[in-house]
Design an enzyme around this catalytic site. Sequence first.
Site, PDB file in Angstrom:
ATOM      1  CG  ASN A 115      38.289 -54.198  14.860  1.00  0.00           C
ATOM      2  OD1 ASN A 115      38.019 -52.838  15.146  1.00  0.00           O
ATOM      3  ND2 ASN A 115      38.608 -55.210  15.761  1.00  0.00           N
ATOM      4  CG  HIS A 132      32.668 -49.989  10.462  1.00  0.00           C
ATOM      5  ND1 HIS A 132      33.030 -49.543  11.771  1.00  0.00           N
ATOM      6  CD2 HIS A 132      31.334 -49.380  10.412  1.00  0.00           C
ATOM      7  CE1 HIS A 132      32.285 -48.972  12.309  1.00  0.00           C
ATOM      8  NE2 HIS A 132      30.951 -48.933  11.510  1.00  0.00           N
ATOM      9  N   GLY A 223      36.931 -53.757  23.471  1.00  0.00           N
ATOM     10  CA  GLY A 223      38.111 -53.098  22.880  1.00  0.00           C
ATOM     11  C   GLY A 223      37.488 -51.727  21.771  1.00  0.00           C
ATOM     12  CB  THR A 224      34.637 -50.433  20.936  1.00  0.00           C
ATOM     13  OG1 THR A 224      34.194 -49.201  20.117  1.00  0.00           O
ATOM     14  CG2 THR A 224      33.629 -50.800  21.641  1.00  0.00           C
ATOM     15  CB  SER A 225      36.460 -45.301  21.955  1.00  0.00           C
ATOM     16  OG  SER A 225      36.253 -45.176  20.416  1.00  0.00           O
ATOM     17  CD  GLU A 251      41.311 -45.319  28.149  1.00  0.00           C
ATOM     18  OE1 GLU A 251      42.138 -45.004  28.594  1.00  0.00           O
ATOM     19  OE2 GLU A 251      40.602 -45.017  26.822  1.00  0.00           O
TER      20      GLU A 251
HETATM   21  C1  BV8 Z   1      26.904 -42.944   9.588  1.00  0.00           C
HETATM   22  C2  BV8 Z   1      36.194 -48.064   8.648  1.00  0.00           C
HETATM   23  C3  BV8 Z   1      24.822 -42.169   8.746  1.00  0.00           C
HETATM   24  C4  BV8 Z   1      37.102 -47.104   8.239  1.00  0.00           C
HETATM   25  C5  BV8 Z   1      35.019 -46.829  10.374  1.00  0.00           C
HETATM   26  C6  BV8 Z   1      29.492 -35.674  10.691  1.00  0.00           C
HETATM   27  C7  BV8 Z   1      29.401 -35.753   9.351  1.00  0.00           C
HETATM   28  C8  BV8 Z   1      29.065 -37.142   8.861  1.00  0.00           C
HETATM   29  C9  BV8 Z   1      29.049 -38.009   9.755  1.00  0.00           C
HETATM   30  C10 BV8 Z   1      28.888 -37.808  11.039  1.00  0.00           C
HETATM   31  C11 BV8 Z   1      28.925 -36.636  11.466  1.00  0.00           C
HETATM   32  N1  BV8 Z   1      29.398 -36.571  13.141  1.00  0.00           N
HETATM   33  C12 BV8 Z   1      28.917 -37.722  13.381  1.00  0.00           C
HETATM   34  C13 BV8 Z   1      28.789 -38.379  12.448  1.00  0.00           C
HETATM   35  C14 BV8 Z   1      28.417 -39.842  12.283  1.00  0.00           C
HETATM   36  C15 BV8 Z   1      29.825 -40.800  12.298  1.00  0.00           C
HETATM   37  C16 BV8 Z   1      30.402 -40.691  13.794  1.00  0.00           C
HETATM   38  O1  BV8 Z   1      29.877 -41.382  14.683  1.00  0.00           O
HETATM   39  N2  BV8 Z   1      31.596 -39.973  13.746  1.00  0.00           N
HETATM   40  C17 BV8 Z   1      32.286 -39.863  15.027  1.00  0.00           C
HETATM   41  C18 BV8 Z   1      33.578 -39.793  14.777  1.00  0.00           C
HETATM   42  C19 BV8 Z   1      31.514 -38.857  16.208  1.00  0.00           C
HETATM   43  N3  BV8 Z   1      29.551 -42.007  11.849  1.00  0.00           N
HETATM   44  C20 BV8 Z   1      29.462 -42.186  10.537  1.00  0.00           C
HETATM   45  O2  BV8 Z   1      29.943 -41.563   9.742  1.00  0.00           O
HETATM   46  C21 BV8 Z   1      28.928 -43.641  10.362  1.00  0.00           C
HETATM   47  N4  BV8 Z   1      27.941 -43.591   9.154  1.00  0.00           N
HETATM   48  O3  BV8 Z   1      26.660 -42.440  10.738  1.00  0.00           O
HETATM   49  O4  BV8 Z   1      25.937 -42.841   8.346  1.00  0.00           O
HETATM   50  C22 BV8 Z   1      25.138 -40.844   8.124  1.00  0.00           C
HETATM   51  C23 BV8 Z   1      25.632 -40.493   6.807  1.00  0.00           C
HETATM   52  C24 BV8 Z   1      25.957 -39.345   6.418  1.00  0.00           C
HETATM   53  C25 BV8 Z   1      25.828 -38.126   7.388  1.00  0.00           C
HETATM   54  C26 BV8 Z   1      25.638 -38.334   8.769  1.00  0.00           C
HETATM   55  C27 BV8 Z   1      25.231 -39.715   9.018  1.00  0.00           C
HETATM   56  C28 BV8 Z   1      29.985 -44.590   9.503  1.00  0.00           C
HETATM   57  C29 BV8 Z   1      31.164 -44.664  10.595  1.00  0.00           C
HETATM   58  C30 BV8 Z   1      32.203 -45.906  10.058  1.00  0.00           C
HETATM   59  C31 BV8 Z   1      33.333 -45.031   9.845  1.00  0.00           C
HETATM   60  N5  BV8 Z   1      34.306 -46.082   9.372  1.00  0.00           N
HETATM   61  N6  BV8 Z   1      36.071 -47.756  10.067  1.00  0.00           N
HETATM   62  C32 BV8 Z   1      38.560 -47.712   8.451  1.00  0.00           C
HETATM   63  O5  BV8 Z   1      38.663 -48.576   9.248  1.00  0.00           O
HETATM   64  O6  BV8 Z   1      39.333 -47.229   7.455  1.00  0.00           O
HETATM   65  S1  BV8 Z   1      34.921 -46.300  11.962  1.00  0.00           S
HETATM   66  C33 BV8 Z   1      36.421 -46.798  12.742  1.00  0.00           C
HETATM   67  O7  BV8 Z   1      36.452 -46.140  14.124  1.00  0.00           O
HETATM   68  C34 BV8 Z   1      36.287 -48.111  13.495  1.00  0.00           C
HETATM   69  O8  BV8 Z   1      35.751 -49.137  12.500  1.00  0.00           O
HETATM   70  C35 BV8 Z   1      35.359 -48.029  14.719  1.00  0.00           C
HETATM   71  O9  BV8 Z   1      33.872 -48.257  14.331  1.00  0.00           O
HETATM   72  C36 BV8 Z   1      35.457 -46.453  15.210  1.00  0.00           C
HETATM   73  C37 BV8 Z   1      35.926 -46.257  16.622  1.00  0.00           C
HETATM   74  O10 BV8 Z   1      36.882 -46.998  16.814  1.00  0.00           O
HETATM   75  P1  BV8 Z   1      37.321 -47.835  17.836  1.00  0.00           P
HETATM   76  O11 BV8 Z   1      37.108 -49.309  17.113  1.00  0.00           O
HETATM   77  O12 BV8 Z   1      36.309 -47.861  19.143  1.00  0.00           O
HETATM   78  O13 BV8 Z   1      38.661 -47.926  18.319  1.00  0.00           O
HETATM   79  P2  BV8 Z   1      39.257 -46.760  18.875  1.00  0.00           P
HETATM   80  O14 BV8 Z   1      40.662 -46.558  18.558  1.00  0.00           O
HETATM   81  O15 BV8 Z   1      38.372 -45.496  18.680  1.00  0.00           O
HETATM   82  O16 BV8 Z   1      39.286 -47.291  20.704  1.00  0.00           O
HETATM   83  C38 BV8 Z   1      40.063 -48.124  20.750  1.00  0.00           C
HETATM   84  C39 BV8 Z   1      39.367 -48.936  22.161  1.00  0.00           C
HETATM   85  O17 BV8 Z   1      39.875 -49.935  22.437  1.00  0.00           O
HETATM   86  C40 BV8 Z   1      39.753 -47.845  23.258  1.00  0.00           C
HETATM   87  O18 BV8 Z   1      38.637 -47.617  24.061  1.00  0.00           O
HETATM   88  C41 BV8 Z   1      40.851 -48.432  24.137  1.00  0.00           C
HETATM   89  O19 BV8 Z   1      40.902 -48.020  25.530  1.00  0.00           O
HETATM   90  C42 BV8 Z   1      40.519 -49.750  23.910  1.00  0.00           C
HETATM   91  N7  BV8 Z   1      41.700 -50.823  23.814  1.00  0.00           N
HETATM   92  C43 BV8 Z   1      42.976 -50.401  23.304  1.00  0.00           C
HETATM   93  N8  BV8 Z   1      43.936 -51.513  23.593  1.00  0.00           N
HETATM   94  C44 BV8 Z   1      42.939 -52.647  24.146  1.00  0.00           C
HETATM   95  C45 BV8 Z   1      41.956 -51.815  24.294  1.00  0.00           C
HETATM   96  N9  BV8 Z   1      40.895 -52.751  24.909  1.00  0.00           N
HETATM   97  C46 BV8 Z   1      41.161 -53.957  25.176  1.00  0.00           C
HETATM   98  N10 BV8 Z   1      42.434 -54.636  25.050  1.00  0.00           N
HETATM   99  C47 BV8 Z   1      43.454 -53.977  24.527  1.00  0.00           C
HETATM  100  N11 BV8 Z   1      44.642 -54.535  24.424  1.00  0.00           N
END
Ligand code: BV8
Length: 276
Positions: A115, A132, A223-225, A251
């Site tokens: 976060n 991040h 709390g991360t997917s 979940e």
């Molecule tokens: C990297 C800051 C090397 C931003 C964030 C194609 C091109 C380029 C890159 C990629 C590509 N394909 C894949 C990639 C790699 C990419 C990636 O993984 N993409 C995903 C979508 C497949 N990763 C990157 O780009 C990373 N860098 O790999 O560098 C590289 C370099 C160049 C090219 C290739 C590779 C950088 C990733 C960082 C991005 N920045 N945040 C901002 O905030 O503005 S990521 C952002 O989303 C978050 O920080 C977090 O990391 C991420 C996921 O979110 P979550 O925190 O898990 O939250 P989410 O909403 O998903 O889920 C919430 C969860 O909580 C759920 O499970 C829910 O059930 C649960 N929940 C809800 N309420 C509750 C709860 N649990 C408990 N209690 C509750 N009350």
Amino acid sequence: CSFSRIMAIRQSSDMSKFKEALKAAQDIVILSGAGISAESGIPTFRGAGGFWRKFQASALATPGAFKTSPSLVWEFYHYRREVATKAQPNAGHKAIAKFEAKYGKMKKITVITQNVDGLHIRAGSKNLIELHGNLFKTRCTKCKEVLTNYDNPICEALAGRGAPDEKAVAEDIPEQALPHCRRYSCGGLLRPHIVWFGENLDYEVLQRAEEAISSCDMCLVVGTSSVVYPAAMFAPQAADRGAIVAEFNIEPTPATPNFHFYFPGECGKTLPLALS
Ligand code: BV8
Ligand code: ZN
């Protein structure tokens, strides 16, 4: 071994077994995601909240979006700075900070958060790695200087801007009115010091996180997917190495079968029970 893991998960909501393991653990990593801030009113990335105007958050959190329209991206981050400023750390953040304050001398306790809202800091966590970046840090696109900045708005031109509804669209803020570097020899455009999609994580930050993950004997995943890399690899890596991993989520996630414990529910409720 996934069958035995599934069986383990079955009896995994056994809080007393978890607490025994927690008591014995000497080196604990707590990995958090947007779900821990959901109960503070900060929208997660997935689900309905992941939108601002007509954009998915992840579509704006990219270098390309900033290059195309620094004004739109700064409006988005200005809005998130305002939301994070108004938000309060919740019982989940506080339970983690209290646990560290109480056991941080006898055990190594590291919080690794994905976060950028700064709520772990405000809850009192000390040994914190912000994977991040942070909404309240800027980086100069020219001289790369990183500064903490809590000004709200961060610049005059953003006052009153950033409303999340689609109708709030206004003309772009001219680039020279966006935040700029104060170093007289520089004057470069500032960007949020945040890791966008497609960008590498800061080398030192990644090193620190990988060190913590490779030495821990217990890892809580809160709390991360677990879909965004490299953060999504950390807890499964720890589990593969024999560390005990407990997931706290409303979940199950794709990573749940790798873990020993899974506690369903809102972490604002489950964490205070687990860490008290
Ligand atoms: C990297 C800051 C090397 C931003 C964030 C194609 C091109 C380029 C890159 C990629 C590509 N394909 C894949 C990639 C790699 C990419 C990636 O993984 N993409 C995903 C979508 C497949 N990763 C990157 O780009 C990373 N860098 O790999 O560098 C590289 C370099 C160049 C090219 C290739 C590779 C950088 C990733 C960082 C991005 N920045 N945040 C901002 O905030 O503005 S990521 C952002 O989303 C978050 O920080 C977090 O990391 C991420 C996921 O979110 P979550 O925190 O898990 O939250 P989410 O909403 O998903 O889920 C919430 C969860 O909580 C759920 O499970 C829910 O059930 C649960 N929940 C809800 N309420 C509750 C709860 N649990 C408990 N209690 C509750 N009350
Ligand atoms: Zn500069």
